[in-house]
Scaffold this motif. Sequence first.
Motif, mmCIF file in Angstrom:
data_model
loop_
_atom_site.group_PDB
_atom_site.id
_atom_site.type_symbol
_atom_site.label_atom_id
_atom_site.label_comp_id
_atom_site.label_asym_id
_atom_site.label_seq_id
_atom_site.Cartn_x
_atom_site.Cartn_y
_atom_site.Cartn_z
ATOM 1 N N ASN A 29 -15.550 -5.870 -27.104
ATOM 2 C CA ASN A 29 -16.469 -5.161 -26.206
ATOM 3 C C ASN A 29 -17.274 -4.090 -26.924
ATOM 4 O OD1 ASN A 29 -13.570 -4.084 -26.005
ATOM 5 N ND2 ASN A 29 -14.776 -2.320 -25.344
ATOM 6 N N LEU A 32 -16.948 -3.262 -34.238
ATOM 7 C CA LEU A 32 -17.033 -4.414 -35.147
ATOM 8 C C LEU A 32 -16.857 -5.741 -34.409
ATOM 9 C CD1 LEU A 32 -14.893 -2.710 -37.899
ATOM 10 C CD2 LEU A 32 -17.280 -3.394 -38.162
ATOM 11 N N ARG A 53 -9.342 -5.471 -22.959
ATOM 12 C CA ARG A 53 -8.384 -4.945 -21.975
ATOM 13 C C ARG A 53 -9.065 -4.457 -20.707
ATOM 14 N NH1 ARG A 53 -6.084 0.564 -24.842
ATOM 15 N NH2 ARG A 53 -7.995 1.128 -25.902
ATOM 16 N N LEU A 83 -3.194 -5.472 -25.852
ATOM 17 C CA LEU A 83 -2.212 -5.546 -26.942
ATOM 18 C C LEU A 83 -1.070 -4.542 -26.767
ATOM 19 C CD1 LEU A 83 -4.521 -6.074 -30.071
ATOM 20 C CD2 LEU A 83 -3.356 -7.790 -28.710
ATOM 21 N N SER A 84 -1.140 -3.717 -25.719
ATOM 22 C CA SER A 84 -0.023 -2.814 -25.428
ATOM 23 C C SER A 84 0.997 -3.487 -24.532
ATOM 24 C CB SER A 84 -0.523 -1.566 -24.700
ATOM 25 O OG SER A 84 -1.578 -1.003 -25.399
ATOM 26 N N ASN A 108 -9.215 -8.392 -34.174
ATOM 27 C CA ASN A 108 -9.977 -7.190 -34.515
ATOM 28 C C ASN A 108 -9.499 -5.942 -33.777
ATOM 29 O OD1 ASN A 108 -12.615 -5.573 -35.036
ATOM 30 N ND2 ASN A 108 -12.552 -5.813 -32.811
ATOM 31 N N TYR A 195 -1.786 5.437 -39.133
ATOM 32 C CA TYR A 195 -2.746 4.308 -39.117
ATOM 33 C C TYR A 195 -2.671 3.548 -40.444
ATOM 34 C CZ TYR A 195 -7.354 1.981 -39.206
ATOM 35 O OH TYR A 195 -8.378 1.073 -39.314
ATOM 36 N N LYS A 199 -1.621 -0.445 -41.074
ATOM 37 C CA LYS A 199 -2.439 -1.476 -41.723
ATOM 38 C C LYS A 199 -1.729 -2.057 -42.946
ATOM 39 C CE LYS A 199 -5.946 -1.468 -38.855
ATOM 40 N NZ LYS A 199 -6.358 -2.615 -38.066
ATOM 41 N N CYS A 231 -16.861 2.026 -41.443
ATOM 42 C CA CYS A 231 -18.044 1.642 -40.651
ATOM 43 C C CYS A 231 -18.191 2.585 -39.468
ATOM 44 C CB CYS A 231 -17.874 0.241 -40.063
ATOM 45 S SG CYS A 231 -17.386 -0.997 -41.245
ATOM 46 N N SER A 233 -18.338 3.388 -35.748
ATOM 47 C CA SER A 233 -17.796 2.721 -34.550
ATOM 48 C C SER A 233 -17.143 3.789 -33.684
ATOM 49 C CB SER A 233 -16.758 1.663 -34.936
ATOM 50 O OG SER A 233 -15.526 2.282 -35.248
ATOM 51 N N ARG A 237 -12.382 7.825 -31.496
ATOM 52 C CA ARG A 237 -12.556 8.381 -30.143
ATOM 53 C C ARG A 237 -11.372 9.219 -29.684
ATOM 54 N NH1 ARG A 237 -12.329 2.676 -27.157
ATOM 55 N NH2 ARG A 237 -12.693 2.005 -29.258
HETATM 56 N N1 LIG Z 1 -14.551 1.444 -38.225
HETATM 57 C C1 LIG Z 1 -13.979 1.511 -39.410
HETATM 58 O O1 LIG Z 1 -14.385 2.294 -40.273
HETATM 59 C C2 LIG Z 1 -12.828 0.603 -39.742
HETATM 60 C C3 LIG Z 1 -12.384 0.558 -41.065
HETATM 61 C C4 LIG Z 1 -11.318 -0.302 -41.401
HETATM 62 C C5 LIG Z 1 -10.748 -1.069 -40.401
HETATM 63 N N2 LIG Z 1 -11.181 -0.995 -39.125
HETATM 64 C C6 LIG Z 1 -10.523 -1.827 -38.126
HETATM 65 O O2 LIG Z 1 -11.507 -2.594 -37.458
HETATM 66 C C7 LIG Z 1 -11.043 -2.956 -36.159
HETATM 67 C C8 LIG Z 1 -12.134 -2.656 -35.119
HETATM 68 O O3 LIG Z 1 -12.346 -1.277 -35.139
HETATM 69 P P1 LIG Z 1 -13.713 -0.576 -34.709
HETATM 70 O O4 LIG Z 1 -14.056 0.337 -35.813
HETATM 71 O O5 LIG Z 1 -14.691 -1.543 -34.211
HETATM 72 O O6 LIG Z 1 -13.130 0.348 -33.529
HETATM 73 P P2 LIG Z 1 -13.508 0.518 -32.010
HETATM 74 O O7 LIG Z 1 -14.972 0.624 -31.858
HETATM 75 O O8 LIG Z 1 -12.650 1.640 -31.560
HETATM 76 O O9 LIG Z 1 -13.011 -0.856 -31.351
HETATM 77 C C9 LIG Z 1 -11.655 -1.120 -31.182
HETATM 78 C C10 LIG Z 1 -11.486 -2.223 -30.186
HETATM 79 O O10 LIG Z 1 -10.074 -2.453 -30.008
HETATM 80 C C11 LIG Z 1 -9.810 -2.478 -28.616
HETATM 81 N N3 LIG Z 1 -8.439 -2.085 -28.314
HETATM 82 C C12 LIG Z 1 -7.808 -0.934 -28.617
HETATM 83 N N4 LIG Z 1 -6.557 -0.964 -28.118
HETATM 84 C C13 LIG Z 1 -6.402 -2.142 -27.477
HETATM 85 C C14 LIG Z 1 -5.361 -2.740 -26.741
HETATM 86 N N5 LIG Z 1 -4.202 -2.127 -26.522
HETATM 87 N N6 LIG Z 1 -5.557 -3.979 -26.242
HETATM 88 C C15 LIG Z 1 -6.723 -4.617 -26.409
HETATM 89 N N7 LIG Z 1 -7.764 -4.099 -27.083
HETATM 90 C C16 LIG Z 1 -7.607 -2.878 -27.599
HETATM 91 C C17 LIG Z 1 -10.797 -1.481 -28.036
HETATM 92 O O11 LIG Z 1 -10.902 -1.658 -26.636
HETATM 93 P P3 LIG Z 1 -11.390 -0.438 -25.676
HETATM 94 O O12 LIG Z 1 -12.864 -0.298 -25.884
HETATM 95 O O13 LIG Z 1 -11.013 -0.918 -24.317
HETATM 96 O O14 LIG Z 1 -10.629 0.772 -26.102
HETATM 97 C C18 LIG Z 1 -12.037 -1.880 -28.794
HETATM 98 O O15 LIG Z 1 -12.596 -3.025 -28.230
HETATM 99 C C19 LIG Z 1 -9.759 -2.177 -35.945
HETATM 100 O O16 LIG Z 1 -8.654 -3.008 -36.194
HETATM 101 C C20 LIG Z 1 -9.839 -1.084 -37.003
HETATM 102 O O17 LIG Z 1 -8.576 -0.612 -37.387
HETATM 103 C C21 LIG Z 1 -12.221 -0.176 -38.768
#
Ligand SMILES: NC(=O)c1ccc[n+]([C@@H]2O[C@H](COP(=O)([O-])OP(=O)(O)OC[C@H]3O[C@@H](n4cnc5c(N)ncnc54)[C@H](OP(=O)(O)O)[C@@H]3O)[C@@H](O)[C@H]2O)c1
Length: 327
Positions: A29, A32, A53, A83-84, A108, A195, A199, A231, A233, A237
């Motif tokens: 939603n 990434l 979710r 995922l919870s 993701n 965190y 990972k 990245c 994102s 939050r």
């Molecule tokens: N951004 C970075 O710099 C970065 C770097 C390395 C790795 N990553 C990894 O990339 C992935 C995506 O991250 P992002 O940066 O795009 O973060 P994001 O914008 O916060 O997106 C995270 C997504 O995960 C969902 N999520 C969280 N908890 C959940 C749950 N219990 N059940 C189902 N969905 C859940 C969120 O849903 P809601 O919107 O409903 O909360 C959201 O859709 C993550 O695994 C993160 O660790 C990110």
Amino acid sequence: MFAYSQFLAKLPYPTSDFTGQTVIVTGANTGLGLEAARHFVRLNVAKVIIAVRTASKGEAAVKEIVRTTEADPSRLEVWPLDLSSFDSIKAFAQRAQSLERLDAVVQNAGILTQNWKVEEGMESHITVNVISPILLGLLLLPKLRESGKAYGKVGRLSFVGSDLQYLAKFQEKSADRPLLEALNNKDKTDMGDRYNVSKLLLLYAVRSIARLSPVTPDSPVIINCLTPGACTSDIFRDDTSWSQKIIMGVAMKIVARTTEAGSRTLVHAAGPDVGVGTHGKFLMNCQVYPNGPNVESDEGKALEERFGKELVQKLEEIRPGIYEDMF
Ligand SMILES: NC(=O)c1ccc[n+]([C@@H]2O[C@H](COP(=O)([O-])OP(=O)(O)OC[C@H]3O[C@@H](n4cnc5c(N)ncnc54)[C@H](OP(=O)(O)O)[C@@H]3O)[C@@H](O)[C@H]2O)c1
């Protein structure tokens, strides 16, 4: 390595053809996941499952992707996945059995927070970033295998890790009790490291299931773990204070990739051309990268083995017989 990756590495714009394929993206939603889903649609995927979710957020993502790609909305489906909750994961996996085919799963969804919370009996990073994606991945593996065999395409099961696994201090590793138990001690947890630890454990887990499920004609599925790099994102939050949010916001503005650029690494890892050489590997900048000392040192190898055994036990508790059924 970090500076090279963030400022110099070129991430190829995805061009692989996904015609006819079905792809699941968790947490699609926003961030990434949303950008990866948009790429999949642009690359002719037959169906993208937006696994979220909150249904309304998933519907908003569909509208946004349709608006920017002019895709037929029927190519996008919103399915609930939390995922919870292990029950939610089991229900999702059960529903996925009814898909005509399943070619790729992008695991993701993930969290980064300073707040201690227990979900399904474990600290939330351990549940959401490690145990739940592995549980979902194993439950979807038979469908990926079945489709791979039926359609002559190698399936892809890709997990979004992080390069912060390189920095995990993982103080719990010295505990003289099971790791999962030590990771559940709120008073002794360094939330600044949690965190990174999650990972690292995810990478251990991906490597262990990849070893158990080699790519063969009977199991044509590549399992890999990638980092998108830093990245922009919504990942920060939940950070507790405004000052932290501002500091992270400024730092990310300077070093971070755009969300779209980062999402290319997800599309690459889950792409039809990714190559069997990525099976069980850690990918960065759309290439196989060294796992780092937390994995390759003697201590890392021992920890991976120790965690692997605990993982089997935990997953067997959650879904008895899962290992026998999958491997
Ligand atoms: N951004 C970075 O710099 C970065 C770097 C390395 C790795 N990553 C990894 O990339 C992935 C995506 O991250 P992002 O940066 O795009 O973060 P994001 O914008 O916060 O997106 C995270 C997504 O995960 C969902 N999520 C969280 N908890 C959940 C749950 N219990 N059940 C189902 N969905 C859940 C969120 O849903 P809601 O919107 O409903 O909360 C959201 O859709 C993550 O695994 C993160 O660790 C990110």
